[in-house]
Write a protein that holds these residues in place. Structure first.
Motif, short mmCIF file in Angstrom:
data_model
loop_
_atom_site.label_atom_id
_atom_site.label_comp_id
_atom_site.label_asym_id
_atom_site.label_seq_id
_atom_site.Cartn_x
_atom_site.Cartn_y
_atom_site.Cartn_z
N GLY A 1 7.99 4.69 9.24
CA GLY A 1 7.27 4.65 7.93
C GLY A 1 6.03 5.47 8.07
N ALA B 1 -0.62 5.30 4.59
CA ALA B 1 0.48 6.22 5.03
C ALA B 1 0.02 7.41 4.93
CB ALA B 1 1.80 6.07 4.23
N ARG C 1 8.26 2.46 2.49
CA ARG C 1 7.68 3.96 2.72
C ARG C 1 8.83 4.68 3.03
NH1 ARG C 1 2.50 1.91 6.21
NH2 ARG C 1 1.01 2.00 4.42
N ALA D 1 3.67 0.73 -1.80
CA ALA D 1 4.50 1.93 -1.34
C ALA D 1 4.67 2.82 -2.62
CB ALA D 1 5.78 1.65 -0.79
N GLU E 1 1.30 4.43 -3.18
CA GLU E 1 0.98 5.34 -2.19
C GLU E 1 1.51 6.67 -2.47
OE1 GLU E 1 0.71 2.61 1.90
OE2 GLU E 1 2.35 3.48 1.61
N HIS E 2 2.87 6.47 -3.10
CA HIS E 2 3.53 7.94 -3.00
C HIS E 2 3.68 8.51 -4.60
CE1 HIS E 2 5.11 6.41 0.54
NE2 HIS E 2 5.22 7.41 0.96
#
Lengths: 272, 523
Positions: free
Chosen positions: B70, B107, B221, B279, B282-283
């Motif tokens: 990930g 990440a 992730r 996650a 994060e994205h």
């Protein structure tokens, strides 16, 4: 560095060992716990990764297994803690292993695949089993005559009624001690697993509340696959020998409440 | 819950130290230059949450986006990421530049909150890490709070099951002239990906680590990485700023707050929700205020498009009550418990205060699940899905009461069902002649459920509710053109998604007048 988990505990049950531990979850954020296991003295290997603080090491089968566990915490940045101190748990042996079979249906293997309509043909149940399952040991075959899914009154697709599964088996003589019943399930309904009522030759034996499963056993039939979400569970209990008679005996499993459960195997064994 | 305005201020003034350092554009990001692995911008760029003076810019360093752990193939150290914002796509007139820290904790994503831009303008942006330059993204700022723009062009999207089909809908959407995109949930799905559900033709079977339900942060992730490798998804992110909310599949099917339908204990499920929300943050191009703290994520927010429209982004999962009587579909007396809430008490208060205050002509309310009452019993009985707003009629009644006290015309945008549906929101669901207080536009899925058809077995059920004016079971998206006097909504469909290359069709067009809400069908 992420925290090392504390209070790691292992509790043996039939076919599985339950692990639980404690540890900070959020600061730093835990990506997952890496669970390492050494089964019956074999080399330690990565068993599973989970974000939960509990884990059920299932699929251990009917034999008693001794497993040593350690856990490494991995955080969001990929940093790894040192391993926790080890703990050992031992699973409980099944009568399907320790006993001698009197009558069995299917294999005790965490799969429903050898049973009728498996792994996902439940919609055919009303037409294939209009009078429910009535299975005579030595006469009928699991692949055609014992449905993998036992519907409950909560299931509209099976008529929203109680369904009875019957297992008939022969005895030359009444055994000297109470025999045991083993019912292995690959899965049950997640929110409404319901109860089963077990009777022997019309004599009530026990009502058993089933464990909550994952609501997937109606669609898939192999709880040994990696990453499976199926949640196997087990019912093993003594049958009163006073209710037995030489010749044909009849075990009934009624489902008076709840939704379906999915069979792995069922059997009657002499207790060792 | 702190209102967005105040929370942004706190974040920008450094109160939330972790948030500022973690990829949000603070000077602390300097000093981590160095050799970056080649070609790290594999997941594209994105922008979101446009304000009159700024926007969020997003990217991630991921030279190996599908690395099983990930972390995208990045070394476990932070990197400085530089950004530029320009008036033109050739970057001849750069108006802002700065740097952010891409750290392994997030990440190696960055969420730059650019401020100081001019209102109601188009901008272009790009990133640099080491010697690597990202693709260019286009974005825009909102009009000033007292401005009345002549129009707003928006699209909605939801339910992008990558494995069920190609994102042809996004390919077409990226050719449209759009100001904002409202994403209404199910950006990812948590299910194992394998031969049973990989209907997207022409792609290799994802590696075995994708064949498991997502539970850990690594797995979530990896799921975002897989979906974001899609070039059409990257193109639509680079084309238009997004405003996002979640539905259930960003965590787990049908979850409600800390309740899971698969019997996970609340204590364990909150740990999973924490990594799932992390996650998600994060994205997507979210502000630092939405960086989750454990299992809590400040997601609901209010933005505006001048005096033309208010945008209310709702969170209909994190605070909701569980099924009233333990089952998804019923008409139990417990459904009508006046205490039931899909939004939670705090979000409800915040919502009604905002509705009372707005001076906009339109109020665009984004919610994951369908709000209109849908009786699922085609006979004389009544049955409702408790996973939708139908499970919370008291909450819906409170919202409708607040909307009726406002002069803004409500337009509800939702998704979840993978079907195009248009419905009039009635003051009395049992009386088709009762007043219509707003309209709901349910956009079909981008990919979920594969090719679909013009209609299906659920069509009669939905259309059996007289306030439902459209039902279409194709994949696609919705566009809207909002002016001070009317909303023109178009339901776009593609005939297939399991193969690429489908052409787009306008399946239906409705006009809704401001102040006189109704669905007037033109096509």
């Amino acid at each position: 560095m992420p925290d090392v988990v504390r209070r790691l505990r292992a509790t043996g049950e039939l076919g599985r060992i339950r692990l639980s531990w404690e540890g900070e979850a959020y600061h730093p954020l835990v990506d997952h716990y890496a669970i390492y296991a050494s089964v019956d003295g074999a080399d330690e290997a990565l068993l599973a990764q989970t974000v939960y603080a509990t884990f059920v090491h299932s699929g251990l089968g009917g034999r008693a297994r001794s497993v040593r566990y350690r856990i490494v915490t991995v955080d969001a940045a990929g940093r790894r803690s040192r391993p926790s101190s080890a703990v050992t748990g031992t699973s409980v042996e099944s009568v399907a292993v320790s006993g001698a079979p009197i009558a069995t249906v299917g294999s005790f293997d965490h799969k429903s695949l050898e049973l009728a309509l498996a792994p996902n043909g439940y919609a055919q149940f009303p037409t294939r089993f209009p009078n429910d399952v009535d299975f005579t040991h030595g006469v009928h075959a699991p692949g055609t005559d014992w449905a993998y899914l036992h519907p409950g009154p909560a299931d509209a697709w099976a008529g929203r009624k109680a369904h009875r599964f019957t297992l008939r088996f022969g005895l030359d003589a009444v055994p000297a001690a109470d025999p045991w019943l083993a019912i292995w399930l690959i899965d049950t309904h997640a929110t409404n697993p319901g109860t089963v009522t077990i009777a022997l030759n019309g004599t009530p034996v026990r009502d058993v509340a089933l464990e909550k499963g994952a609501t997937r056993g109606s669609l898939e039939g192999d709880a040994t696959l990696p990453g499976t979400v199926l949640k196997p569970s087990y019912v093993e209990l003594a049958l009163p020998r006073a209710a037995l008679a030489p010749g044909e005996n009849t075990l009934t499993i009624d489902k008076p409440a709840g939704s379906w459960h999915a069979y792995d195997a069922i059997g009657i064994f002499t207790h060792p | 819950m702190i209102p967005l305005e105040r929370r942004s201020f706190l974040a920008l003034t450094g109160v939330s130290t972790a948030a500022v350092v973690l990829g949000t554009g603070h000077p602390a990001a300097a000093g981590y230059d160095g050799k970056v692995p080649p070609a790290p911008f594999t997941l594209g760029v994105a922008s979101g949450s446009p304000l009159p003076d700024g926007v969020v810019l997003w990217t991630r360093l991921a030279p190996e986006p599908l690395a099983a752990d990930g972390h995208g193939g990045m070394p476990r150290r932070p990197y400085t990421v530089h950004y530029e914002v320009a008036d033109d796509a050739a970057f001849r007139r750069v108006v802002a530049r700065g740097q952010a820290l891409a750290s392994p904790e997030l990440a190696h994503t960055v969420h730059v909150e650019v401020r100081g831009l001019r209102s109601n303008r188009e901008y272009f942006y790009r990133f640099r890490a080491g010697g690597e330059i990202s693709p260019v993204g286009r974005t825009r700022t909102a009009p000033g709070p007292r401005d009345t723009p002549t129009e707003l062009r928006f699209a909605t999207a939801s339910c992008q099951a990558w494995y069920h089909g190609h994102f042809t809908a996004y390919e077409h959407m990226a050719t449209e002239d759009l100001d904002v995109l409202f994403f209404l949930g199910d950006y990812i799905y948590e299910y194992a990906i394998n031969a049973n559900n990989l209907w997207r033709q022409g792609v290799p079977m994802p590696a075995p680590e994708h064949n498991t339900e997502t539970v850990t942060l690594s797995q979530y992730r990896l799921r975002y990485s897989l979906f974001k490798t899609d070039p059409n998804l990257q193109a639509i992110h680079a084309h238009v700023p997004w405003l996002v909310t979640t539905d259930d599949h960003e965590v787990q099917n049908n979850y409600a707050d800390e309740w899971s339908e698969t019997g996970i204990t609340p204590a364990d499920f909150l740990r999973r929700r924490a990594v799932a929300y992390r996650a998600f943050y994060e994205h997507l191009p979210l502000r630092a205020v939405s960086l989750p703290d454990g299992p809590s994520m400040a997601l609901y927010q209010r933005l505006g498009w001048g005096r033309l429209a208010e945008f209310t982004m709702l969170d209909n999962r994190q605070y909701r009550d569980t099924y009233p009587a333990g089952v998804v579909t019923d008409n139990s007396p417990e459904r009508h418990n006046p205490d039931r809430t899909i939004l939670g008490a705090q979000q409800e208060r915040w919502l009604y205060e905002g509705i009372a205050r707005t001076r906009a002509t339109w109020n665009l309310l984004s919610t994951g699940v369908v709000m209109a009452q849908i009786d699922r019993d085609t006979g004389p009985g009544e049955l409702y899905s408790n996973d939708m707003w139908d499970g919370f009629p008291a909450n819906r009644d409170r919202l409708f009461a607040a909307l009726q006290r406002s002069s803004a015309t409500p337009v509800v945008l939702s998704g979840d069902i993978h079907r195009h549906v248009a419905a009039e929101l009635k003051t009395d669901w049992r009386d088709p002649d009762s007043a219509t207080l707003g309209v709901e536009l349910v956009g079909g899925s981008i990919g979920s459920d594969g090719d679909g058809a013009e209609t299906d077995s659920f069509g009669p059920l939905w259309l059996g509710n007289p306030h439902v004016k459209l039902y279409n079971a194709r994949r696609g998206y919705l566009t809207g053109r909002l002016t001070p006097t009317e909303l023109t909504s178009e339901f776009k469909t593609v005939p297939y998604v399991t193969r690429p290359g489908a052409l787009v069709t306008t399946a239906a067009r409705f006009v809704t007048e401001a102040g006189r809400p109704a669905l007037n069908r033109e096509v």
